[in-house]
Design an enzyme around this catalytic site. Structure first.
Site, PDB file in Angstrom:
ATOM      1  N   CYS A   1      -7.392  -2.369  -7.038  1.00 14.42           N
ATOM      2  CA  CYS A   1      -6.519  -2.401  -5.801  1.00 14.42           C
ATOM      3  C   CYS A   1      -7.693  -2.150  -4.644  1.00 14.42           C
ATOM      4  CB  CYS A   1      -5.599  -1.735  -5.750  1.00 14.42           C
ATOM      5  SG  CYS A   1      -5.991  -0.017  -6.343  1.00 14.42           S
ATOM      6  N   SER A   2      -7.616  -1.151  -4.065  1.00 10.30           N
ATOM      7  CA  SER A   2      -8.541  -0.789  -3.075  1.00 10.30           C
ATOM      8  C   SER A   2      -9.769   0.300  -3.650  1.00 10.30           C
ATOM      9  CB  SER A   2      -7.684  -0.188  -1.850  1.00 10.30           C
ATOM     10  OG  SER A   2      -7.029  -0.968  -1.030  1.00 10.30           O
TER      11      SER A   2
ATOM     12  N   ASN B   1       0.821  -1.377   0.014  1.00 10.39           N
ATOM     13  CA  ASN B   1      -0.044   0.064   0.034  1.00 10.39           C
ATOM     14  C   ASN B   1       0.872   1.310  -0.026  1.00 10.39           C
ATOM     15  OD1 ASN B   1       0.915   0.423   2.604  1.00 10.39           O
ATOM     16  ND2 ASN B   1      -0.866  -0.608   3.413  1.00 10.39           N
TER      17      ASN B   1
ATOM     18  N   ASP C   1      -4.401   4.005  -7.598  1.00 10.67           N
ATOM     19  CA  ASP C   1      -3.088   3.874  -7.353  1.00 10.67           C
ATOM     20  C   ASP C   1      -2.382   2.631  -7.915  1.00 10.67           C
ATOM     21  OD1 ASP C   1      -2.897   6.390  -5.650  1.00 10.67           O
ATOM     22  OD2 ASP C   1      -3.572   5.332  -4.134  1.00 10.67           O
TER      23      ASP C   1
END
Length: 790
Positions: free
Chosen positions: A377-378, A315, A382
Site C-alpha cells: 500500500c503506502s 486510506n 495497514d
C-alpha cells in the site's frame, strides 16, 4: 481527599468487590490495585473527589429512565454502583475514547463517555464542579503521555499464570518451517538482525535465495521506510508466494535496477509461473497523487513479466470517518428502518469491508492458481497487513485454528510492524490523524468469513471480540508498541502478561462447537462470496451493549454446553458399563448374557433369572468387590486361593483411576454376596470372613461414582447472576459445574479435577464447593489441582 488516601482507605472494600463482581468488557479478569509507589508513578494529577453520591446512570434509549447510585474513580476504572448494590458498571480508563461534558440540565451536569469497545454511557453528576474534576482526571488517565504508564505494566492476574507464559508460543522460524522455508528458492537473511535495514521489520527475514546482498540493500533504499519485498506466505503445494513491501520511491521517472532484480528474483522463486502480480491495495488515483511526493507505484516499463493490479481500499482517514458515522448510526434512538438502512449505506463501512475482502480473495485465487503476488500500500503496515493476513486465512486451514490465528497476527501484524500504539490512540501524544480502525476492519472481515463458513473455524466470535478489546485495553503487553523493536526495547515479555497466555488458560470460552476438523481436507481453501448481499452488519460488535436487540441466549454457548453435557454422560456411561460387567461376573453371569444385557437385549428380570435357575442359595464369591481388571481368571471348582486373587489383580486399572483403590484393599478380603445385587454388610452371612471396613469403603466408592456426575444440567435461561452475584450479559460465557450441574461464572469455576464417575478420569471444570467435596472424598488420591482452562 486525593487518590492515594482514598485508595488506602477503601482498598479492602474494593478488592473484595473486584474479586466478586468485576466484569470487564465481557471478559472476566482479576483486578489488581497498584501499590502506593505505582500510584505515585502512574498518576499525573490528584483528584479532589473520587467518590460521588447521587449520580444517575441514564438508559441508552430512555433518558427518563435512570439508575441512582455512587460513582467511584480509581486509577484504572470508573465504577458505578447502584443504590441497592446489585448492579455495577465498570469502564476501563484505557477503553475511553472521548469524554464530553454535555449542557447542564436541571438534574445536574451530564458526562458522556464513548469507548473504543463501542460502549456509550452517560452519567448525570449533581455538582458541576465534581463533573469537571472527574472529566479532567479521566482525560489524563485514559490517554497517558508515557508508554510505560500504560495499564499493562501494573496489571496483575490472580490466575496462576506466569508473566512469561504465552510470549513464546509463536516462533518465526517454526512458522516458516511449517511452510517449507528455508528451501531451494527461499532463504533466511540476517541482514536485519540489528534492525539496520528496516527498524519496523522483524529481525528474521525470508527472501529469494537468488537475491544477493547488494540487491537487498538497493531494494530497501528504493522502498518507503526501507520496507523491501520479503516473504509473507508460501504455498507448499505449488510454490506460489505472497510477499509484502511498501510503495517504491519512484516519483514520476525514478527507477532502481536492484528493485527490479528483486521482483524478478521473487518471480523466479516460483519456477512453474511465467508471471507474477503486484497488487497495490490503494485506489489508483491515490497512488498517482503520491508520485508528486516522490513515491507512487512501479513503472510497468521497467518491470518485465509482471502484471499490476489496483484494488481501491481507502486510506486511514476515510476509514476513521466511516467508523465514526457508523457509531453515530448505532447510537440513534429508535431509528426507522429507512433511516437505519440509509445511514448504514451512507457511512460506507460495509463497502470498505467488502473492498478488503475483494482484495484478499483476488490474492488468494492467484496463489491457489500458482501465481506469486507482491502486495503493498503506502508504507506497507495497514492495508497490506489486512489483505496478506486475510488471504493467508483463506488459503491455509492452520490459520483458522486458535493457535494458527495467533501465529497469523504475530507474523503479519506484530512482527511486520503495524503501528498499534498510533492506530489505536493509546497515548495522549499520538496525533489524532494517525488513529484509524485498521485492525477492527480485519477482525470484522474474519467474522464475515465465519458467517459463510461456520464449520471451518475453530474459534468463535467471542474470541475475535476478546482480541479486539484487549488491543485497546492495554491490560496485556501483546499489542503495546509499534513494531517488534519497540517491544524488545520495552522488555514486554519480562514486564507484562501475554494475551495468548490468558486465552490459552481460558480456551473453552473461545471454541466453536460447529468446527469440523475434516474441513482441512474437504475444503482447505475457502473462497467467500463477496457480493453485497453477503456482507452483513455485525450487531454483536457494534451493538453488543444493547441487550434488547440480541437473543436471550447465545446459541453457540448453548451448543457448546450441550456438547459438554453429552461428553460427560458418555464418559459416565462408559464407566457404568464397566462396573456392570464386573459386578455381573462376580454374580456368575455368562459373558454372552452380559454382552446382551449391555446391548439392551435382556431385561433386568431375565438377567436375574439366569442365575436364579442355577442356584437359589447365596453364591459365595471369593473376589474383591472392586475388580481392578476387566477380566478375571475363574477356577474350575468355583473357588480360588488368596494368592491367585492377588496375582490376577496385579494389573491396575489406571484408566479409571482405581490403582490407588486396590492398594487400600486388604489381601485377605473375601466378600460374599447374595443375589440379585450388592447388599450391606448387615445382611451378609456372618460366618464368612472378610474386612467390613474395607467393604464399606468400596461401597462408598461405588456410591461416589454414581453421585459425582450431574445427570441434569441447569438451563442457561433466566440465569442472570452467578452465585457470587456477578451479573451475566449476552457476551459473558456461562459455565456448568460437571458435578452439580449448576451455572457459574468463570471466576467460580476455579479448578479442573477428575470426577470419580468418569471413565477417562480427565480433569473437568467444577465449582469451588464441589471441588472441595471431591478432594475430601473417601479413597481419593489426586494429583495437584489443575487450573481451569475454561
Amino acid at each position: 481527599m486525593n487518590v492515594l488516601e482514598w485508595t488506602q482507605e477503601k482498598l479492602e472494600t474494593l478488592e473484595y468487590i473486584a474479586h466478586t463482581w468485576i466484569h470487564d468488557m465481557g471478559n472476566v479478569l482479576d483486578l489488581h490495585f497498584p501499590s502506593e509507589n505505582s500510584i505515585n508513578r502512574r498518576t499525573a494529577c490528584e483528584f479532589k473527589e473520587i467518590m460521588v453520591d447521587n449520580v444517575k446512570l441514564l438508559e441508552r434509549y430512555n433518558a427518563r429512565k435512570s439508575t441512582l447510585g455512587t460513582l467511584y474513580l480509581t486509577t484504572t476504572h470508573l465504577i458505578f454502583v447502584d443504590a441497592q448494590g446489585k448492579k455495577e458498571t465498570w469502564v476501563l480508563h484505557m477503553h475511553m475514547s472521548t469524554i464530553d461534558r454535555l449542557p447542564l440540565t436541571t438534574g445536574g451536569s451530564p458526562l458522556q463517555i464513548r469507548c473504543k469497545d463501542f460502549r456509550c454511557v452517560t452519567f448525570v453528576i449533581p455538582r458541576d464542579r465534581d463533573c469537571q474534576d472527574i472529566t479532567e482526571s479521566l482525560q489524563q488517565l485514559s490517554h497517558p503521555s508515557n508508554i510505560e504508564s500504560l495499564y499493562a505494566f501494573d496489571f496483575s492476574l490472580n490466575d496462576d499464570i506466569q508473566k512469561s507464559f504465552g510470549w513464546h508460543l509463536y516462533d518465526t522460524d517454526t512458522e516458516y518451517l511449517r511452510m517449507g522455508v528455508p528451501s531451494t528458492h527461499w532463504a533466511l537473511t540476517n541482514m536485519n538482525k540489528s534492525y539496520e535495514i528496516c527498524d519496523t521489520y522483524p529481525r528474521n527475514l525470508y527472501v529469494p535465495a537468488s537475491a544477493t546482498t547488494p540487491i537487498l540493500v538497493g531494494s530497501s533504499k528504493f522502498r518507503s521506510r526501507g520496507r523491501l519485498p520479503v516473504l509473507s506466505y508460501l504455498n507448499r503445494a505449488n510454490q506460489a508466494a505472497i510477499c509484502r513491501c511498501s510503495q517504491p520511491l519512484a516519483g514520476f521517472s525514478a527507477r532502481c535496477v536492484e528493485d527490479e532484480q528483486m521482483l524478478h528474483a521473487i518471480l523466479k522463486a516460483n519456477p512453474k509461473s511465467k508471471y507474477m502480480y503486484v497488487v497495490d491495495t490503494r485506489p489508483k488515483i491515490n497512488a498517482m497523487a503520491n508520485k508528486a511526493a516522490g513515491k507512487g507505484f512501479e513503472n510497468e516499463n521497467y518491470y518485465s513479466d509482471i502484471k499490476f493490479y489496483f484494488c481501491g481500499i481507502e486510506n486511514i482517514h476515510v476509514m476513521r470517518n466511516s467508523l465514526q458515522k457508523l457509531i453515530d448510526l448505532c447510537e440513534m434512538r429508535n431509528p426507522s428502518m429507512s433511516a437505519f438502512l440509509t445511514g448504514l449505506e451512507s457511512c460506507g463501512w460495509l463497502k470498505h469491508i467488502k473492498s478488503v475482502l475483494d482484495t484478499a480473495v483476488f490474492i488468494a485465487k492467484a496463489v491457489r492458481d500458482g501465481t506469486s503476488v507482491l502486495v503493498h500500500c503506502s508504507d506497507g503496515w495497514d492495508r497490506t497487513a489486512q489483505t496478506c493476513s486475510l488471504s493467508g486465512l483463506i488459503l491455509d486451514p492452520y490459520y483458522r485454528t486458535v493457535q494458527g490465528f495467533q501465529a497469523l497476527i504475530e507474523k503479519e501484524w506484530l512482527s511486520f510492524g503495524h503501528k498499534f500504539t498510533d492506530r489505536c490512540g493509546l497515548l495522549g501524544t499520538v496525533d489524532s490523524k494517525e488513529v484509524s480502525p485498521v485492525f477492527t476492519q480485519f477482525i470484522e472481515s474474519v467474522w464475515q468469513l465465519m458467517q459463510q463458513f461456520p464449520c471451518a473455524f475453530q474459534f468463535n466470535d467471542r474470541f475475535l471480540i476478546t482480541i479486539h478489546d484487549h488491543v485497546y485495553s492495554c491490560q496485556f503487553g501483546t499489542f503495546v508498541g509499534n513494531c517488534e523493536k519497540d517491544r524488545l526495547d520495552l522488555r514486554l515479555s519480562e514486564r507484562t502478561y501475554s494475551l495468548w497466555g490468558y486465552i490459552t488458560k481460558h480456551m473453552t470460552e473461545y471454541l466453536n462447537p460447529f468446527y469440523k476438523k475434516s474441513y482441512e481436507h474437504q475444503e482447505p481453501v475457502i473462497m467467500p462470496n463477496t457480493s453485497p448481499q453477503c456482507v452483513k452488519f455485525w450487531a454483536g460488535m457494534y451493538n453488543r451493549y444493547e441487550n434488547g436487540i440480541h437473543p436471550r441466549e447465545n446459541i453457540v454457548d448453548i451448543l457448546s454446553s450441550a456438547s459438554d453435557h453429552c461428553a460427560s454422560l458418555e464418559d459416565h456411561v462408559q464407566l457404568l458399563e464397566k462396573r456392570i460387567t464386573q459386578v455381573c461376573k462376580l454374580l456368575g453371569k455368562p459373558d454372552q448374557v452380559i454382552e446382551k444385557k449391555l446391548n439392551g437385549f435382556l431385561s433386568t428380570e431375565s438377567l436375574d433369572q439366569v442365575s436364579d435357575d442355577n442356584n437359589d442359595l447365596p453364591l459365595k464369591i471369593n473376589k474383591e468387590l472392586i475388580i481392578n481388571g476387566d477380566t478375571e481368571k475363574q477356577q474350575s471348582d468355583g473357588e480360588s486361593t488368596e494368592k491367585d486373587i492377588i496375582n490376577s489383580n496385579k494389573k491396575s486399572d489406571s484408566e479409571s483411576g482405581f490403582e490407588e483403590m486396590s492398594k487400600s484393599v486388604p489381601e485377605d478380603l473375601n466378600i460374599n454376596m447374595t443375589l440379585p445385587g450388592i447388599e450391606d454388610s448387615r445382611t451378609m452371612d456372618s460366618s464368612m470372613t472378610r474386612s467390613a471396613s474395607a467393604e464399606q469403603l468400596n461401597l462408598d466408592y461405588l456410591v461416589l461414582e454414581l453421585t459425582s456426575v450431574a445427570l441434569d444440567w441447569k438451563s442457561f435461561r433466566n440465569v442472570h447472576n452467578c452465585s457470587c452475584a456477578s451479573p451475566f450479559d449476552r457476551f459473558t460465557k456461562k459455565f456448568h459445574c460437571w458435578k452439580c450441574g449448576d451455572v457459574f461464572c468463570t471466576r467460580c469455576i476455579a479448578k479442573n479435577i477428575p470426577l470419580p464417575g468418569h471413565y477417562s478420569k480427565r480433569p473437568v471444570p467444577v465449582c469451588r464447593p464441589c471441588y472441595k467435596d471431591i478432594r475430601h472424598s473417601p479413597s481419593m488420591e489426586f494429583s495437584p489441582p489443575i487450573n481451569n482452562t475454561s
